[in-house]
Design an enzyme around this catalytic site. Structure first.
Site, short mmCIF file in Angstrom:
data_model
loop_
_atom_site.label_atom_id
_atom_site.label_comp_id
_atom_site.label_asym_id
_atom_site.label_seq_id
_atom_site.Cartn_x
_atom_site.Cartn_y
_atom_site.Cartn_z
N GLU A 1 0.97 -1.24 0.22
CA GLU A 1 -0.48 0.23 -0.08
C GLU A 1 1.20 1.18 0.25
O GLU A 1 1.94 1.01 0.34
CB GLU A 1 -0.63 -0.61 1.17
CG GLU A 1 -0.18 0.01 2.44
CD GLU A 1 -0.42 1.00 3.55
OE1 GLU A 1 -1.47 1.14 3.65
OE2 GLU A 1 -0.58 0.11 5.05
N LYS B 1 -3.49 -1.71 14.22
CA LYS B 1 -2.63 -0.39 14.86
C LYS B 1 -3.03 0.02 16.13
O LYS B 1 -4.35 -0.10 16.74
CB LYS B 1 -2.31 1.02 14.11
CG LYS B 1 -1.63 0.48 12.90
CD LYS B 1 -1.69 1.97 12.29
CE LYS B 1 -3.21 2.12 11.86
NZ LYS B 1 -3.26 1.47 9.95
#
Ligand code: PSU
Ligand code: MN
Length: 304
Positions: A26, A160
């Protein structure tokens, strides 16, 4: 219909046509996840690791409205250096294309484009998930819905740690996303290995991952397989230290009234600054670790 701008770099096109291994990457992690020049160093290091293992890296981004699969060196530098590159989730791909803008693709957008191009494996740092203030904001990353309906393998170091990890893990289950721990029985916490949240599907080998994915494909299961790969022991940052950085970052985000898709980049940036570069090092290390595992999976996948 007018043009659908979709440009696959010729070497990647050839590899896909000949069923050779390709790993998707990405670009939000570059444009909005790390500062320059760390992002460019990381991107080059990642590509070298992938190439060294005999796999082609395919970084995905939107450049002046064109969807690119595999960037040139100039394009990579452009994404890393330019501040008007939009953070682009799946829901905003069409806007970037229509307005001829440049966009860095998040996990959700990258998965969609990679899958369309025939790429089956994608490595990132950490996926998005359910935010800690979900009860008041309903903020849940599109990454989770993309994972629920795009059948590919995604390698990450968990979600995350700025997120609500227990709620994220619950939601992964709700959305029928298969979570596989690579040599772990716990959901990793991005900067550190152990979140205390158990996962019951552990793979000791890459073969096990491949077999489970092959079986998901035979059963026509539409959701992704999320392979979670904890950061290496020598690279992790203790939870207590991270919690201090997190408290500070959440306070700053509130003071600055950061909302929507700016939240994740803001929190990551603040944590990285507060830790004096330690978190950048850890973020690079965990993402490179995922790139290595993703490459090895891609190699085996194209051999079955
Ligand atoms: N992993 C990293 N750094 C990042 C991201 C992932 O190590 O910046 C990006 C990914 O692109 C992911 C996005 O899709 O953060 C999640 O953003 P949000 O929470 O707004 O959905
Ligand atoms: Mn969000």
């Amino acid at each position: 219909m007018s043009d659908v701008s979709f440009i696959i770099r010729p070497d990647i096109k050839e590899a896909l046509d000949k069923n050779r291994p390709v790993l998707a990457l990405e670009s939000t992690i570059l444009a909005h996840g790390m500062p320059y020049p760390d992002n460019l160093e990381f991107a080059k290091h990642a590509e070298n690791i992938i190439l060294g293992l005999g796999v082609l890296p395919a970084t995905i981004a939107i450049i002046n409205g064109k969807i690119k699969i595999g960037l040139t060196q100039e394009e990579l530098e452009f994404v890393c250096k330019t501040d008007y590159v939009y953070k682009t989730p799946l829901s905003e791909i069409s806007a970037r294309v229509a307005k001829r803008d440049s966009g860095a693709t998040t996990v959700s957008a990258t998965m969609h484009i990679a899958y369309l191009a025939g790429i089956r494996v994608f490595s990132t740092g950490g996926i998005g998930g359910v935010h800690r203030n979900y009860n008041t904001t309903l903020d849940v990353s599109q990454d989770l819905t993309a994972l629920s309906n795009i059948p590919m393998i995604v390698v990450s170091a968990g979600a995350k740690v700025v997120l609500d990890l227990p709620k994220t893990l619950e939601t992964l289950e709700t959305l029928s996303i298969s979570v596989i721990g690579y040599n772990t029985s716990e959901f990793p916490a991005f900067y550190y290995r152990s979140s205390g949240l158990p996962i019951n599907n552990r793979a000791e080998t890459i073969d096990e991952i491949i077999h489970q994915f092959a079986s998901m494909r035979r059963l026509k299961i539409k959701s992704a397989m999320l392979v979670v790969n904890p950061i290496k022991k020598e690279d992790e940052i203790p939870a207590t230290e991270i919690n201090d950085y997190l408290d500070y970052s959440f306070r700053k985000a509130e003071e600055n009234q950061v909302s929507g898709k700016d939240v994740t980049p803001f929190l990551l940036k603040t944590i990285m600054e507060k830790s004096g570069g330690e978190c950048i090092r850890a973020n690079k290390a965990l993402a490179l670790n995922n790139v290595e595992l993703g490459s090895k999976i891609a190699l085996r996948l194209f051999n079955i």
